[in-house]
Scaffold this active site. Structure first.
Site, PDB file in Angstrom:
ATOM      1  CB  SER A 175      -4.185  -3.178   7.754  1.00 48.09           C
ATOM      2  OG  SER A 175      -3.750  -1.939   8.228  1.00 48.09           O
ATOM      3  NE  ARG A 199      -4.702   5.371   6.628  1.00 41.77           N
ATOM      4  CZ  ARG A 199      -3.433   5.106   6.885  1.00 41.77           C
ATOM      5  NH1 ARG A 199      -3.093   4.520   8.012  1.00 41.77           N
ATOM      6  NH2 ARG A 199      -2.488   5.419   6.016  1.00 41.77           N
ATOM      7  CD  GLU A 213       4.161   4.019   6.025  1.00 43.88           C
ATOM      8  OE1 GLU A 213       5.237   3.539   6.372  1.00 43.88           O
ATOM      9  OE2 GLU A 213       3.105   3.808   6.631  1.00 43.88           O
ATOM     10  NE  ARG A 229      -2.184   1.879   3.231  1.00 45.54           N
ATOM     11  CZ  ARG A 229      -2.109   1.583   4.538  1.00 45.54           C
ATOM     12  NH1 ARG A 229      -2.797   0.593   5.048  1.00 45.54           N
ATOM     13  NH2 ARG A 229      -1.362   2.318   5.338  1.00 45.54           N
ATOM     14  CE  LYS A 279       7.607   9.875   7.839  1.00 43.67           C
ATOM     15  NZ  LYS A 279       6.802   9.282   6.754  1.00 43.67           N
ATOM     16  CG  ASN A 303       2.435   0.873   4.496  1.00 43.09           C
ATOM     17  OD1 ASN A 303       2.922   1.049   5.601  1.00 43.09           O
ATOM     18  ND2 ASN A 303       1.668   1.777   3.905  1.00 43.09           N
ATOM     19  CE  LYS A 308       8.370   5.036   8.353  1.00 39.92           C
ATOM     20  NZ  LYS A 308       7.120   4.595   7.759  1.00 39.92           N
ATOM     21  CD  GLU A 317       6.413   0.048   8.775  1.00 40.12           C
ATOM     22  OE1 GLU A 317       6.858   0.640   7.800  1.00 40.12           O
ATOM     23  OE2 GLU A 317       5.315   0.328   9.295  1.00 40.12           O
ATOM     24  N   GLY A 318       5.134   0.229  12.681  1.00 39.97           N
ATOM     25  CA  GLY A 318       4.178   0.106  13.766  1.00 39.97           C
ATOM     26  C   GLY A 318       3.550   1.416  14.205  1.00 39.97           C
TER      27      GLY A 318
HETATM   28  P1  ADP Z   1       4.299   4.513  10.099  1.00 36.89           P
HETATM   29  O1  ADP Z   1       5.345   3.556   9.652  1.00 36.89           O
HETATM   30  O2  ADP Z   1       4.305   4.770  11.545  1.00 36.89           O
HETATM   31  O3  ADP Z   1       2.945   4.228   9.512  1.00 36.89           O
HETATM   32  P2  ADP Z   1       4.255   6.924   8.470  1.00 36.89           P
HETATM   33  O4  ADP Z   1       5.407   7.316   7.637  1.00 36.89           O
HETATM   34  O5  ADP Z   1       3.071   6.416   7.749  1.00 36.89           O
HETATM   35  O6  ADP Z   1       4.810   5.909   9.552  1.00 36.89           O
HETATM   36  O7  ADP Z   1       3.836   8.149   9.378  1.00 36.89           O
HETATM   37  C1  ADP Z   1       2.720   8.103  10.240  1.00 36.89           C
HETATM   38  C2  ADP Z   1       1.784   9.280   9.961  1.00 36.89           C
HETATM   39  O8  ADP Z   1       2.476  10.509  10.116  1.00 36.89           O
HETATM   40  C3  ADP Z   1       1.240   9.314   8.536  1.00 36.89           C
HETATM   41  O9  ADP Z   1       0.081   8.517   8.397  1.00 36.89           O
HETATM   42  C4  ADP Z   1       0.958  10.798   8.347  1.00 36.89           C
HETATM   43  O10 ADP Z   1      -0.293  11.142   8.908  1.00 36.89           O
HETATM   44  C5  ADP Z   1       2.050  11.456   9.156  1.00 36.89           C
HETATM   45  N1  ADP Z   1       3.188  11.782   8.272  1.00 36.89           N
HETATM   46  C6  ADP Z   1       4.227  10.993   7.983  1.00 36.89           C
HETATM   47  N2  ADP Z   1       5.077  11.591   7.129  1.00 36.89           N
HETATM   48  C7  ADP Z   1       4.560  12.807   6.858  1.00 36.89           C
HETATM   49  C8  ADP Z   1       4.972  13.920   6.053  1.00 36.89           C
HETATM   50  N3  ADP Z   1       6.098  13.890   5.335  1.00 36.89           N
HETATM   51  N4  ADP Z   1       4.163  15.002   6.025  1.00 36.89           N
HETATM   52  C9  ADP Z   1       3.022  15.051   6.742  1.00 36.89           C
HETATM   53  N5  ADP Z   1       2.585  14.055   7.529  1.00 36.89           N
HETATM   54  C10 ADP Z   1       3.342  12.933   7.596  1.00 36.89           C
HETATM   55 MG    MG Z   2       1.901   4.658   7.800  1.00 30.91          MG
END
Ligand code: ADP
Ligand code: MG
Length: 524
Positions: free
Chosen positions: A145, A500, A138, A120, A403, A140, A315, A407-408
């Site tokens: 899910s 979402r 990101e 995803r 970041k 996945n 990441k 994960e998680g």
């Molecule tokens: P995880 O592996 O925890 O799912 P994500 O990279 O998806 O990590 O980050 C979690 C949440 O943080 C995302 O769903 C988003 O809402 C927010 N986020 C992450 N990166 C960005 C970004 N570059 N700009 C704005 N919001 C972000």
């Molecule tokens: Mg995420």
């Protein structure tokens, strides 16, 4: 895209109309078995992509939001990344136990050349200089899910449209503007393709799940689809269960599961292992859990994902791909050496890069990062000895998120919290972190969220306490795809989407964690 007036959304509805819509939504949620705890509400529609497309049900990536076929390029890209051991080693060496386990396993023999990914790719709208564009959050590669539940959210919105016409509140709310979302059949198709490739008709697919799994109904829809459409049975086990039930045939490495039960004629041979657990540290409360994960990896079953494919979703890899020439190398014909048939995709490099925000490693000493520092007015205070990557993160903190390679969820460090965090971060931990520019979503966008009161979780009267709240929101759009690869051609397809939506006060994205709600899309 820029012409849509976000301020005019959502359309005005009277309190009576809102109550009727909320009731309709709650009735459908009950029928659809969407019974994740009451922190799992659903919104009334909110426009996430914007297109003039007038086909009855156009695939979303054919909207102007993203170039057509982009998810397929991503599917192949991550297949190739997972096959490039040397590249993964440089990005993942410090990730720890999973990487070390994989290294040991691959030094002996890998009996299953095929890997399956159910992916995803997540995006948010970035509003820069009067233009809107989808930028990737990101990619996945494990436990992607909410496919089946997002299909049901889209179906719910279509159902409410059919029954209420949303009280004709907006000209955009017409059937043509509600795109199809057949995620369940697409994801199950990926699993079924792996099962077929394994070649033992009566074998089963193993779902590795977390104890007290909260996403169980998301997973059950996949299970039913596999049974009804493909006649494939599923076995659900936690890593703890598997420590007892799993064994490998010493000569073939075939994985069998033995469950002592009068009604189950086990042992079962397993064709495909679908991991919905084993990506977060709490999945491994003791070293023996890792041993179980490695036993599964050594088996002949096709892993979804294999350890290298899981590591490809880190990441650090996302960041490493952005470095000059790296993406282009993966898209080029050189890929034959990574066990995926030569197919030159370099023409798509610019489209892929256009979905990325700026990223760099905190331990980066790269010339372009050092050069970026030179262009900034002041040098990092208190960070004089830190590598350029860390100093740049200090200086640009207000527009960044940091970041970790983990994960998680729940671990990112945002904007103003960054300088203090960096000051406390031990030098040897810098290599585990990346800096990413924040996606700046359009402001003043609202939606109606149906929120349940947390206190009513699990009780009979929970549904009567569902409240509709008008809130300023941010939406995240995900595209699903699968890829079966490892020998010759990559078999892949884009298979659906997810929206979402969350209140702007929250940074984190997890739906089941209670921060956001499932949504769908209106094309405008
Ligand atoms: P995880 O592996 O925890 O799912 P994500 O990279 O998806 O990590 O980050 C979690 C949440 O943080 C995302 O769903 C988003 O809402 C927010 N986020 C992450 N990166 C960005 C970004 N570059 N700009 C704005 N919001 C972000
Ligand atoms: Mg995420």
């Amino acid at each position: 895209m820029a012409s849509f007036n976000f301020a005019a959304w959502p359309p005005q509805l009277t309190p009576e109309q809102l109550e009727a819509l909320t009731l309709a939504a709650n009735n459908i949620r009950a029928l659809a078995w969407i019974t994740i705890p009451s922190t799992f509400p659903i919104t009334i529609q909110y426009p996430t992509t914007h297109t003039n497309h007038r086909d009855p049900c156009p695939p979303l990536t054919h909207s102007r939001a993203l170039p057509p076929g982009l998810q397929s390029v991503y599917n192949v890209l991550y297949a190739r990344v997972a096959m490039d051991t040397q590249f993964l080693d440089t990005a993942d060496e410090f990730t720890g136990t999973l990487w070390r386990g994989w290294k040991k396993i691959r030094e002996h023999s890998v009996v299953q050349p095929l890997h399956l990914g159910l992916f995803r790719s997540d995006y948010m709208l970035h509003a820069a200089e009067d233009r809107l564009a989808l930028k990737q959050v990101e990619f996945n590669t494990i436990s992607s899910s909410f496919g089946p539940l997002s299909e049901r959210a889209a179906a719910m919105h279509r159902n409410i449209l059919a029954s209420t016409s949303y009280f004709s509140a907006s000209p955009h709310l017409t059937a043509d503007n509600f795109p199809e979302n057949n995620t369940t059949s697409g994801l199950a198709e990926g699993l079924a393709k792996a099962h077929e490739a394994y070649g033992v008709r009566d074998a089963r697919i193993l779902f590795v799940v977390q104890p007290n799994e909260r996403n169980v109904f998301d997973q059950r829809w996949l299970e039913y689809e596999l049974l009804e459409k493909h006649q494939i049975h599923v076995v659900r086990q936690t890593l703890a269960d598997l420590a007892v039930s799993a064994s490998l045939d010493p000569s073939t490495q075939a994985l069998t599961i033995t469950i002592p039960s009068p009604t189950n004629p086990s042992p079962y041979e397993i064709s495909t292992i679908y991991f919905r657990a084993s990506y977060t540290p709490s999945d491994f409360p003791s070293p023996s859990y890792y041993e179980t994960r490695f036993l599964l990896e050594r088996s002949r079953a096709i892993k979804c994902p294999s350890l290298p494919l899981q590591l490809a979703g880190g990441k650090k890899v996302q960041e490493a791909l952005t470095r000059p020439g790296v993406l282009e190398r993966f898209l080029s014909n050189e890929c034959a050496k990574w066990g995926t048939r030569a197919l030159d995709l370099t023409a798509h490099a610019a489209d892929i890069r256009a979905t990325w925000m700026g990223m760099w490693a905190l331990d980066s000493e790269d010339a372009d990062i050092a050069a970026a520092l030179d262009h900034l007015p002041v040098s990092g205070q208190g960070q004089g000895n830190a590598p350029p990557g860390t100093r740049l993160a200090h200086l640009k903190a207000p527009s960044l998120v940091l970041k970790p390679q983990r994960e998680g969820g729940g671990n990112n460090v945002y904007r103003e919290a960054i300088p203090t965090f960096l000051d406390a971060l031990p030098a040897e931990e810098r290599e585990a972190w990346i800096a990413m520019e924040m996606i700046e979503t359009p402001r003043g966008v609202s939606g109606y969220l149906v929120r349940a009161s947390p206190s009513s979780s699990g009780t009979d009267n929970a549904s009567t306490e569902k409240k509709v709240v008008r809130a300023e929101v941010i939406s995240e759009l995900g595209f699903f795809g699968y890829a079966l690869f490892g020998e010759g051609e990559v078999v892949e397809r884009e298979v659906g989407w997810l929206v979402r939506t969350k209140g702007t006060e929250s940074n984190e994205g997890g739906v089941a964690a209670g921060f956001s709600v499932l949504d769908s899309v209106v094309l405008v």
